[in-house]
Structures are given as structure tokens and as C-alpha cells.
Write a protein that holds these residues in place. Structure first.
Motif, PDB file in Angstrom:
ATOM      1  N   GLY A 172       0.802  -1.214   0.000  1.00 57.92           N
ATOM      2  CA  GLY A 172       0.000   0.000   0.000  1.00 57.92           C
ATOM      3  C   GLY A 172       0.835   1.264   0.000  1.00 57.92           C
ATOM      4  O   GLY A 172       1.875   1.348   0.653  1.00 57.92           O
ATOM      5  N   LYS A 173       0.377   2.252  -0.756  1.00 60.37           N
ATOM      6  CA  LYS A 173       1.001   3.571  -0.858  1.00 60.37           C
ATOM      7  C   LYS A 173       2.457   3.512  -1.320  1.00 60.37           C
ATOM      8  O   LYS A 173       3.320   4.228  -0.821  1.00 60.37           O
ATOM      9  CB  LYS A 173       0.892   4.329   0.474  1.00 60.37           C
ATOM     10  N   CYS A 174       2.687   2.632  -2.293  1.00 66.36           N
ATOM     11  CA  CYS A 174       4.011   2.559  -2.933  1.00 66.36           C
ATOM     12  C   CYS A 174       3.880   2.771  -4.442  1.00 66.36           C
ATOM     13  O   CYS A 174       4.626   2.182  -5.242  1.00 66.36           O
ATOM     14  CB  CYS A 174       4.676   1.216  -2.640  1.00 66.36           C
ATOM     15  N   GLY A 175       2.925   3.598  -4.830  1.00 64.43           N
ATOM     16  CA  GLY A 175       2.771   3.942  -6.239  1.00 64.43           C
ATOM     17  C   GLY A 175       2.130   2.874  -7.089  1.00 64.43           C
ATOM     18  O   GLY A 175       2.155   2.964  -8.321  1.00 64.43           O
ATOM     19  N   SER A 176       1.526   1.872  -6.450  1.00 62.04           N
ATOM     20  CA  SER A 176       1.042   0.730  -7.224  1.00 62.04           C
ATOM     21  C   SER A 176      -0.129   1.084  -8.127  1.00 62.04           C
ATOM     22  O   SER A 176      -0.298   0.492  -9.194  1.00 62.04           O
ATOM     23  CB  SER A 176       0.657  -0.414  -6.288  1.00 62.04           C
ATOM     24  N   ARG A 177      -0.976   2.043  -7.723  1.00 61.37           N
ATOM     25  CA  ARG A 177      -2.123   2.380  -8.578  1.00 61.37           C
ATOM     26  C   ARG A 177      -1.669   3.019  -9.889  1.00 61.37           C
ATOM     27  O   ARG A 177      -2.274   2.797 -10.934  1.00 61.37           O
ATOM     28  CB  ARG A 177      -3.086   3.297  -7.835  1.00 61.37           C
ATOM     29  N   SER A 178      -0.616   3.801  -9.846  1.00 63.04           N
ATOM     30  CA  SER A 178      -0.067   4.352 -11.089  1.00 63.04           C
ATOM     31  C   SER A 178       0.611   3.265 -11.907  1.00 63.04           C
ATOM     32  O   SER A 178       0.503   3.237 -13.133  1.00 63.04           O
ATOM     33  CB  SER A 178       0.946   5.463 -10.763  1.00 63.04           C
ATOM     34  N   VAL A 179       1.303   2.355 -11.221  1.00 64.63           N
ATOM     35  CA  VAL A 179       1.996   1.264 -11.908  1.00 64.63           C
ATOM     36  C   VAL A 179       0.997   0.352 -12.617  1.00 64.63           C
ATOM     37  O   VAL A 179       1.258  -0.145 -13.716  1.00 64.63           O
ATOM     38  CB  VAL A 179       2.840   0.461 -10.892  1.00 64.63           C
ATOM     39  N   LEU A 180      -0.164   0.139 -12.006  1.00 66.65           N
ATOM     40  CA  LEU A 180      -1.164  -0.733 -12.609  1.00 66.65           C
ATOM     41  C   LEU A 180      -1.642  -0.206 -13.954  1.00 66.65           C
ATOM     42  O   LEU A 180      -2.037  -0.990 -14.826  1.00 66.65           O
ATOM     43  CB  LEU A 180      -2.358  -0.913 -11.669  1.00 66.65           C
ATOM     44  N   ASP A 181      -1.621   1.108 -14.148  1.00 64.21           N
ATOM     45  CA  ASP A 181      -1.991   1.672 -15.446  1.00 64.21           C
ATOM     46  C   ASP A 181      -1.060   1.154 -16.535  1.00 64.21           C
ATOM     47  O   ASP A 181      -1.495   0.827 -17.643  1.00 64.21           O
ATOM     48  CB  ASP A 181      -1.924   3.204 -15.382  1.00 64.21           C
ATOM     49  N   VAL A 182       0.239   1.069 -16.216  1.00 60.07           N
ATOM     50  CA  VAL A 182       1.218   0.558 -17.180  1.00 60.07           C
ATOM     51  C   VAL A 182       0.992  -0.926 -17.420  1.00 60.07           C
ATOM     52  O   VAL A 182       1.015  -1.396 -18.565  1.00 60.07           O
ATOM     53  CB  VAL A 182       2.654   0.805 -16.676  1.00 60.07           C
ATOM     54  N   PHE A 183       0.758  -1.684 -16.355  1.00 55.50           N
ATOM     55  CA  PHE A 183       0.550  -3.121 -16.489  1.00 55.50           C
ATOM     56  C   PHE A 183      -0.667  -3.430 -17.364  1.00 55.50           C
ATOM     57  O   PHE A 183      -0.640  -4.349 -18.183  1.00 55.50           O
ATOM     58  CB  PHE A 183       0.368  -3.759 -15.111  1.00 55.50           C
ATOM     59  N   LYS A 184      -1.744  -2.672 -17.184  1.00 58.21           N
ATOM     60  CA  LYS A 184      -2.952  -2.906 -17.977  1.00 58.21           C
ATOM     61  C   LYS A 184      -2.714  -2.593 -19.453  1.00 58.21           C
ATOM     62  O   LYS A 184      -3.199  -3.310 -20.339  1.00 58.21           O
ATOM     63  CB  LYS A 184      -4.098  -2.065 -17.425  1.00 58.21           C
ATOM     64  N   HIS A 185      -1.973  -1.531 -19.696  1.00 59.34           N
ATOM     65  CA  HIS A 185      -1.639  -1.204 -21.089  1.00 59.34           C
ATOM     66  C   HIS A 185      -0.799  -2.311 -21.722  1.00 59.34           C
ATOM     67  O   HIS A 185      -1.044  -2.729 -22.857  1.00 59.34           O
ATOM     68  CB  HIS A 185      -0.877   0.125 -21.133  1.00 59.34           C
ATOM     69  N   LEU A 186       0.183  -2.816 -20.976  1.00 56.33           N
ATOM     70  CA  LEU A 186       1.070  -3.851 -21.507  1.00 56.33           C
ATOM     71  C   LEU A 186       0.346  -5.183 -21.679  1.00 56.33           C
ATOM     72  O   LEU A 186       0.702  -5.976 -22.548  1.00 56.33           O
ATOM     73  CB  LEU A 186       2.283  -4.012 -20.590  1.00 56.33           C
ATOM     74  N   ALA A 187      -0.669  -5.446 -20.845  1.00 56.81           N
ATOM     75  CA  ALA A 187      -1.428  -6.688 -20.992  1.00 56.81           C
ATOM     76  C   ALA A 187      -2.106  -6.731 -22.356  1.00 56.81           C
ATOM     77  O   ALA A 187      -2.116  -7.769 -23.034  1.00 56.81           O
ATOM     78  CB  ALA A 187      -2.475  -6.805 -19.879  1.00 56.81           C
TER      79      ALA A 187
END
Length: 449
Positions: free
Chosen positions: A190-205
Motif C-alpha cells: 500500500g502507498k508505494c505507487g502501485s495504482r499508477s503502476v497498474l496503469d502501465v501493467f494494464k496497457h502492456l497486458a
């Protein structure tokens, strides 16, 4: 005279047994005695005289009886598989050896066009599923998959509420024996920037064609054994390659299955993380406006909370990062060297990459090098000039997830927190050192901080 009677009696019994064996074998599937045909006595003698019963013999056995014969199965593996499926509530209509049965019956269904057609249709469906998921892999004919329209319609993002009723909505193709498929878990802190990182992961998926499973269960980092079994069983049925993301403590998959499952994660400076979480609970951020809901707690600064020794800022609440890597043992949530060393051991064994938020660009560069099947194009996406457009939302999401009204702890409070979070910092510096060594091995330059 008595010996002659015994001899004729034995001869008569032997003859009757042989006749019964031949008669039953010609009328049934042959499974009654098959388990003992390699054994002793007159049954083995009859087998040598009249044949093993395993090869087609048009004189006394029709092809329809052979179709129903099943190949030998590994029962230990079979029952293990059934146990996994029962956890998910699946109905056992077809078992894991169905493909072997098809192979065993292909050669004996020449005169059965109905069964041949059913097998053909089923095989075509299996091949279509494989082609829809194995993008970029050369097929036996030497060509690449050409169904671009089908691939473009393939769904790569899935939400799961971690219940049995939504299992069927996931991409479960039963490749439970596929050890070559890549299975990655992002048990985000939690609160380690994961919500922003997930945007990249979803794009790459969508770009790299891997299944991304998003848990929609929040604030449950500790999970029960029943839920743990369900998550493990479901994930081992998801068609690889896949990435599963959830806020949860580390789970050792090797205790449940021999399938290969690995982790990735991102952490940050412990005091910065704690400060961000403290104010997020009170005021939220651009995406989660906490002011719309009444906060049940003290609306005081972090300095006041620490100096007044409130429970929210106490020692037990300050060990937050380590349990994500230590596991579900109650001891993992208590300050001590044992949880710290266990967390380090799990990192070395099961975490391919643990990046740091302060070096996010380099974290993605390392991920791209270590796991190209998933993260090829990550750095290019981050550095794309159209970050404000609809096609690239990373910069917008990153700014939107900045915590509101966050105040920097005073020097006095920072000194107190450093002492209380000494083990968290030891783990943080261990991760940073490991990350720097990995960057050097991969030839990635230092981040500009």
C-alpha cells in the motif's frame, strides 16, 4: 486312483476358467480381469493362448468395446487435481486425462463417423483457444498465428471478487500441467505507487497479450486458509502467461503445488510511505476523495500523532512492509529479526524483481529486461510524449494519486520514527542494494534522483 481324480478335477476347473475368461472378455470391455492379466496361474495361461485382450482382434472383439477402454492413469496426480477442483466447486464431467483417452481411441473409431466428428470438433476448439493465447509463438506448420481479428477481440483484463461464482468469468483453459507458462503475482504494498503502476501493467497486458487478473478485494492483506486455497487453486487454472495483482501478504505456492509461480513488487522509503498512508486515510487523493466520507479518527498532523504516541502511530503499526514479504504467520506482523530474515529469504527465492518507487523508471527498465514476455515496451510507454492523451494515462494517474494535504514530519518526529522503524529500514536498504546490483548486471544506468 485318488491322484487321478484330483488331476482330472484340476484339469476340469482350469478348462472352465479359461472358457469363462474368453467368454467374458468377448462380451465386456475386458476391464474385469485386466488388472490381473499379468499375474499368476490359469488366467495368465489363457492370456498366452488367446491373446492379451489389449490388441484389436476382429474375430471376437468389436471396435465399439475398445473405444470405452481407458488408458492407465496416474491416480495420485488425478486425485490431487480433483481436490484442487473441489475447492473451486467445479463439477467433474471431464477429467484431466480426457486428452489421453482421445489419443487412445482415435485408432479404433475409424468405423464410427459420429465419434470421429465429435473428436474433430473438440480438437478444433482446443486449437482455437491455444491460438488465441499463444501470440507470437510458431505453430507446428512453421507459421505465425494469422487470426488477427480474433486476437484483437480477446479480452486481456479480468476483475475477480475472489468468490467461486465468478471463477467462470476468468480465462480458465485447464493448462494446469503447463510448467512453461509464466505466472506472476504482484502483491502490491500500500502507498508505494502501485495504482499508477497498474496503469502501465494494464496497457502492456493488451499490447503483449497476457492475462491480467485484478482482485477487487481491498484492505484484506491477511487471508484465511480457505480463501488462500481458493486463490491458489484458481490461479493455477488461469491460462498463462498471466499477472495477478492484489494487496496481500506473501503466499508460498510451493506448499500447494509444484507449478512455478513468481512474484514482483515495489516498495519505497518507509517514513515516506507511512506519511502518505496517514494523510490518505484522512483526505484521500485526486482519485479517492476521503473528504466525501466522514473520517473516524483524529484529524491531527502526523507530528501530533507521533508525539502523543497514538496507537495509529505506535510501533506495532509501523511494521508494514515486511509482512508483505514474510507471509501470514502471526509472527510476521510483530517487530523482530525473525520476520525480517524470513522476508529476505522469500525475496531471494520467489521475487524476480523488487523495485523502489524512488527509481521507478529504472524499475520498469529492470522489469523489461527480466520479464520481456510481460513488460516489453514499458520504458517506451513511460517516455511517450503523449502522456496527456487518452492513449497514455500514466502521467495523469500518477499526479492524481498524490495524497492531499500531506505534511512533512518534523526532524524530531523523523528521529523517533527512524528508531521505531529500524527493521523496516534495514529491509528497505537490503532491497535497494539488491536492486542496484541487478541494475549493474543488466547494464542499466543510475536513476536521476
Amino acid at each position: 486312483m485318488a491322484s487321478k481324480k484330483i488331476f482330472f478335477a484340476l484339469f476340469f476347473v482350469t478348462f472352465v476358467l479359461i472358457i469363462c475368461y474368453v467368454y467374458l472378455d468377448s462380451k465386456t470391455t475386458g476391464t474385469i480381469f485386466r488388472g490381473h492379466t499379468e499375474a499368476r496361474g490359469v488366467v495368465a495361461l489363457g492370456k498366452r493362448i488367446f491373446g492379451s485382450g489389449n490388441e484389436p482382434n476382429n474375430n471376437n472383439i468389436d471396435s465399439s468395446s475398445l473405444v470405452s477402454r481407458k488408458p492407465k492413469v496416474d491416480w495420485k496426480e488425478y486425485w490431487r487435481h480433483l481436490d484442487e477442483r473441489k475447492i473451486m466447486g467445479f463439477q467433474e464431467k471431464n477429467n484431466i486425462f480426457e486428452k489421453d483417452e482421445e489419443v487412445a481411441t482415435q485408432d479404433v473409431t475409424v468405423n464410427n463417423p459420429v465419434k470421429n466428428n465429435a473428436l474433430k470438433v473438440k480438437e478444433e476448439l482446443v486449437q482455437q483457444n491455444k491460438k488465441a493465447t499463444l501470440t507470437g509463438i510458431t505453430f507446428p506448420d512453421g507459421n505465425k498465428p494469422t487470426e488477427k481479428k480474433a486476437l484483437s477481440k480477446k479480452k486481456w483484463l479480468y476483475d475477480w471478487n475472489e468468490t467461486k461464482d465468478m471463477v467462470d468469468s476468468l480465462p480458465l483453459y485447464g493448462n494446469w500441467q503447463n510448467e512453461l507458462g509464466q505466472r506472476i503475482i504482484f502483491n502490491r504494498v500500500g502507498k508505494c505507487g502501485s495504482r499508477s503502476v497498474l496503469d502501465v501493467f494494464k496497457h502492456l497486458a493488451k499490447q503483449n497479450h497476457y492475462n491480467m487478473i485484478n482482485s477487487i478485494v481491498y484492505n484484506q492483506t491477511r487471508i484465511s486458509e480457505e480463501k488462500k486455497n481458493l486463490i491458489v487453486s484458481v490461479l493455477l487454472k488461469v491460462d498463462p502467461p498471466f499477472l495477478f495483482q492484489r494487496h496481500m501478504y506473501y503466499v508460498d505456492f510451493s506448499k500447494f503445488s509444484s507449478s512455478s509461480v513468481k512474484y514482483i513488487n515495489i516498495i519505497r522509503d518507509p517514513i515516506e510511505r507511512f506519511t502518505s498512508q496517514y494523510y490518505f486515510k484522512r483526505f484521500g487523493d485526486g482519485k479517492n476523495d476521503q473528504s466525501q466520507r466522514q473520517f473516524k479518527g483524529f484529524l491531527q498532523t502526523i507530528n501530533e500523532c507521533v508525539l502523543k504516541n497514538r496507537p495509529e502511530c505506535g510501533t506495532k503499526k509501523l511494521q508494514y512492509i515486511i509482512p508483505f514479504f514474510c507471509g501470514h504467520s502471526p509472527q510476521c506482523r510483530l517487530p523482530g529479526r525473525t520476520p525480517l530474515e524470513m522476508a529476505k529469504l522469500n525475496v531471494e527465492r520467489d521475487f524476480i524483481v523488487v523495485g523502489v518507487l524512488e527509481e521507478l523508471d529504472d524499475t520498469f527498465a529492470v522489469l523489461e529486461k527480466m520479464l520481456p514476455r510481460f513488460f516489453t515496451g514499458a520504458v517506451e510507454y513511460l517516455r511517450s510524449p503523449d502522456t496527456s492523451s487518452a492513449g497514455n494515462t500514466f502521467a495523469r494517474n500518477r499526479s492524481a494519486t498524490v495524497t492531499k494535504h500531506k505534511e512533512v514530519p518534523s526532524d524530531e518526529v523523523r528521529t523517533i520514527l527512524l528508531k521505531q522503524m529500524s527493521l523496516e529500514y534495514e529491509f528497505y536498504y537490503y532491497i535497494k542494494d539488491r536492486f542496484q546490483k541487478l541494475k549493474i548486471q543488466l547494464g542499466i544506468g543510475d536513476s536521476k534522483q
